[in-house]
Design an enzyme around this catalytic site. Sequence first.
Site, PDB file in Angstrom:
ATOM      1  CE  LYS A   1      34.630 -17.891  22.279  1.00  0.00           C
ATOM      2  NZ  LYS A   1      34.627 -16.504  21.757  1.00  0.00           N
TER       3      LYS A   1
ATOM      4  CD  GLU B   1      21.169 -17.328  32.316  1.00  0.00           C
ATOM      5  OE1 GLU B   1      20.825 -18.395  31.779  1.00  0.00           O
ATOM      6  OE2 GLU B   1      20.948 -17.072  33.511  1.00  0.00           O
TER       7      GLU B   1
ATOM      8  CD  GLU C   1      35.637 -13.568  37.505  1.00  0.00           C
ATOM      9  OE1 GLU C   1      34.435 -13.270  37.705  1.00  0.00           O
ATOM     10  OE2 GLU C   1      36.473 -12.802  37.016  1.00  0.00           O
TER      11      GLU C   1
ATOM     12  CB  CYS D   1      33.767  -9.603  36.838  1.00  0.00           C
ATOM     13  SG  CYS D   1      35.490  -9.601  37.305  1.00  0.00           S
TER      14      CYS D   1
ATOM     15  CD  GLU E   1      28.129  -9.013  35.777  1.00  0.00           C
ATOM     16  OE1 GLU E   1      27.798 -10.035  35.154  1.00  0.00           O
ATOM     17  OE2 GLU E   1      29.267  -8.846  36.244  1.00  0.00           O
TER      18      GLU E   1
HETATM   19  P1  NDP Z   1      29.246 -14.039  27.526  1.00  0.00           P
HETATM   20  O1  NDP Z   1      29.225 -14.781  28.792  1.00  0.00           O
HETATM   21  O2  NDP Z   1      28.265 -14.384  26.466  1.00  0.00           O
HETATM   22  O3  NDP Z   1      30.694 -14.145  26.841  1.00  0.00           O
HETATM   23  C1  NDP Z   1      31.889 -14.525  27.495  1.00  0.00           C
HETATM   24  C2  NDP Z   1      32.663 -15.499  26.609  1.00  0.00           C
HETATM   25  O4  NDP Z   1      31.929 -16.719  26.452  1.00  0.00           O
HETATM   26  C3  NDP Z   1      32.900 -14.983  25.193  1.00  0.00           C
HETATM   27  O5  NDP Z   1      34.156 -15.423  24.740  1.00  0.00           O
HETATM   28  C4  NDP Z   1      31.775 -15.642  24.426  1.00  0.00           C
HETATM   29  O6  NDP Z   1      31.989 -15.713  23.041  1.00  0.00           O
HETATM   30  C5  NDP Z   1      31.754 -17.009  25.070  1.00  0.00           C
HETATM   31  N1  NDP Z   1      30.516 -17.756  24.869  1.00  0.00           N
HETATM   32  C6  NDP Z   1      29.268 -17.279  24.618  1.00  0.00           C
HETATM   33  N2  NDP Z   1      28.380 -18.299  24.482  1.00  0.00           N
HETATM   34  C7  NDP Z   1      29.073 -19.446  24.650  1.00  0.00           C
HETATM   35  C8  NDP Z   1      28.730 -20.834  24.632  1.00  0.00           C
HETATM   36  N3  NDP Z   1      27.481 -21.250  24.412  1.00  0.00           N
HETATM   37  N4  NDP Z   1      29.695 -21.743  24.857  1.00  0.00           N
HETATM   38  C9  NDP Z   1      30.960 -21.349  25.098  1.00  0.00           C
HETATM   39  N5  NDP Z   1      31.358 -20.054  25.108  1.00  0.00           N
HETATM   40  C10 NDP Z   1      30.434 -19.111  24.901  1.00  0.00           C
HETATM   41  O7  NDP Z   1      29.143 -12.501  27.840  1.00  0.00           O
HETATM   42  P2  NDP Z   1      28.683 -11.342  26.837  1.00  0.00           P
HETATM   43  O8  NDP Z   1      29.834 -10.909  26.085  1.00  0.00           O
HETATM   44  O9  NDP Z   1      27.473 -11.729  26.024  1.00  0.00           O
HETATM   45  O10 NDP Z   1      28.221 -10.250  27.884  1.00  0.00           O
HETATM   46  C11 NDP Z   1      26.923 -10.335  28.465  1.00  0.00           C
HETATM   47  C12 NDP Z   1      26.968 -10.026  29.935  1.00  0.00           C
HETATM   48  O11 NDP Z   1      27.764 -10.974  30.626  1.00  0.00           O
HETATM   49  C13 NDP Z   1      27.619  -8.712  30.305  1.00  0.00           C
HETATM   50  O12 NDP Z   1      26.793  -7.632  30.122  1.00  0.00           O
HETATM   51  C14 NDP Z   1      27.983  -8.964  31.735  1.00  0.00           C
HETATM   52  O13 NDP Z   1      26.864  -8.799  32.547  1.00  0.00           O
HETATM   53  C15 NDP Z   1      28.407 -10.407  31.719  1.00  0.00           C
HETATM   54  N6  NDP Z   1      29.873 -10.550  31.578  1.00  0.00           N
HETATM   55  C16 NDP Z   1      30.604 -10.783  32.679  1.00  0.00           C
HETATM   56  C17 NDP Z   1      31.981 -10.830  32.572  1.00  0.00           C
HETATM   57  C18 NDP Z   1      32.831 -11.061  33.755  1.00  0.00           C
HETATM   58  O14 NDP Z   1      33.973 -10.644  33.786  1.00  0.00           O
HETATM   59  N7  NDP Z   1      32.361 -11.759  34.740  1.00  0.00           N
HETATM   60  C19 NDP Z   1      32.681 -10.624  31.322  1.00  0.00           C
HETATM   61  C20 NDP Z   1      31.802 -10.450  30.196  1.00  0.00           C
HETATM   62  C21 NDP Z   1      30.459 -10.410  30.348  1.00  0.00           C
HETATM   63  P3  NDP Z   1      31.541 -14.513  22.065  1.00  0.00           P
HETATM   64  O15 NDP Z   1      31.304 -13.303  22.882  1.00  0.00           O
HETATM   65  O16 NDP Z   1      32.695 -14.387  21.162  1.00  0.00           O
HETATM   66  O17 NDP Z   1      30.282 -14.985  21.384  1.00  0.00           O
END
Ligand code: NDP
Length: 488
Positions: A177, A233, A252, A286, A384
């Site tokens: 996904k 989270e 990660e 990240c 972050e």
């Molecule tokens: P998320 O952790 O929400 O999103 C990452 C992925 O997880 C997306 O594909 C998202 O789907 C999916 N996801 C969200 N909720 C669920 C769930 N309950 N069960 C399974 N999958 C889920 O990150 P955000 O995009 O909201 O970004 C928020 C913050 O997270 C950023 O500002 C940053 O601090 C951190 N982040 C860190 C990353 C890293 O590389 N370590 C990458 C991205 C974010 P969808 O977005 O399609 O709803």
Amino acid sequence: MTSTATAKSKTRKSEVTRYRMYIDGKFVDAASGKTFDVYDPATEGVIATCPAGGAADIDRAAQAATRAFHDGWRSVTAQERGRILFRLAELETLNSGKPIVESEYDMDDTATCFEYYGGLATKINGEVLPVPAEAVALAMREPIGVAGQIIPWNYPLMMAAWKIAPALAAGCTVVLKPAEQTPLSILKLAEDFEAIGLPPGVVNIVTGDGPGAGAPLVAHPKVRKVAFTGSAEVGKTIMRTAADQLKRVSLELGGKSPNIFFSDADFENAVDGALFGTFINQGEVCSAGSRVLVQKDIYKKFVDAAAAKAKTIRLGPGVDRETKMGPLVSAEQRDRVAGYLKTGRGEAKVAVGGGTPKQFDKGWYVEPTIFYDVDNGAKIAQEEIFGPVMSVIPFKDEADAIRIANESPYGLAAAVWTRDIFKAFRVVKSLEAGIVWVNHMQPTFVEAPWGGYKMSGFGRELGHWGVEEYLETKQVFINLDEKPIGWY
Ligand code: NDP
């Protein structure tokens, strides 16, 4: 090829492309028929629509991946799996707002990742174990089965490659996904899956949001392993759900990485390394080295030089070759980062930036920002931000630097800049981080492990460590002794 990812929408403006997701070798709409919009971060305009996948679509994909696993993929020779990955390496594509120059690097890394695991597929060996002479014992390596993979929006195609390539090399099948902001490049890549010989069901791409598609993917009983990159989270939520079925998980989760500058470092390189470490990909990285620790005797000069250089960073749309920093991925992310800028203005001093630029009518831009005299306990030093925001913290000596660096819930990456090799190694050994760079920050190699300590998650991607995450170990004991067994 039976179908493609895209079709021009008849009901929307002509430039909006309708994408479909990829399940069991076919491009399909969501069972619900619902879609969501995908945006260009530089114009804020809708560029595509994608199916809003839900539990029914995840089920369809997980069943297809299970069939593909048992009906053939697990028995495809390692050589053939490797060849398919080599063919994937030849494909390339692009969507995310980042400067085109950086996208080109990502394409290279994506191809290299498929290539590396194409080679590794034939090097997954078991072991013969040193048991007594009247027996043979083996440790066999077997693929886990269906892998559920969830990726973020900051490196869409590269993150897909980091997850799909090792899973296929191990002999697993995949339901992936992508993030709802950036699903286009992997769907374009899927148009060629059939042509390169990837059997239907081996890789399935289900588009949709986290609660709608991500959560049912984690909970699906046919999914035996979950690999996730994203926020801490969501990582915790995934672990809780996976616990019900004692499913394997690798996470990660990003960080708040320290980038440590001693006064004996090469000054020009150091300033450049601080900017590159924090601002690359608009800071949506990240491993961003956004906690910049600078020794007191060069502190003032360093802040001034970094601020002067940051003022020269050219902002603009990602497709402009002169652009050095693009817009953030979404209005939501821009607002989130703007919230931290407001907090930061109350917590520390501003050397440069601190707001959203005035020169653009459209686009989710944020100014490259340097806060200084930051206390390590401040929100902008501990959380972050995922945007172009640097927090500069002064330190006295080596012990002080190590203490501040490790005072963080995260432990993904760190960098240390010095010309003293002994000091460099002492600091490297003391840092709680999964990746430590010396006199550089951010280079990533497919051969080297990637993953974090503490709240940055667990499990490792890339290298041979990456493939381990998708393998089971089976102990086999063969009795060579013809004497009666046991004592009954
Ligand atoms: P998320 O952790 O929400 O999103 C990452 C992925 O997880 C997306 O594909 C998202 O789907 C999916 N996801 C969200 N909720 C669920 C769930 N309950 N069960 C399974 N999958 C889920 O990150 P955000 O995009 O909201 O970004 C928020 C913050 O997270 C950023 O500002 C940053 O601090 C951190 N982040 C860190 C990353 C890293 O590389 N370590 C990458 C991205 C974010 P969808 O977005 O399609 O709803």
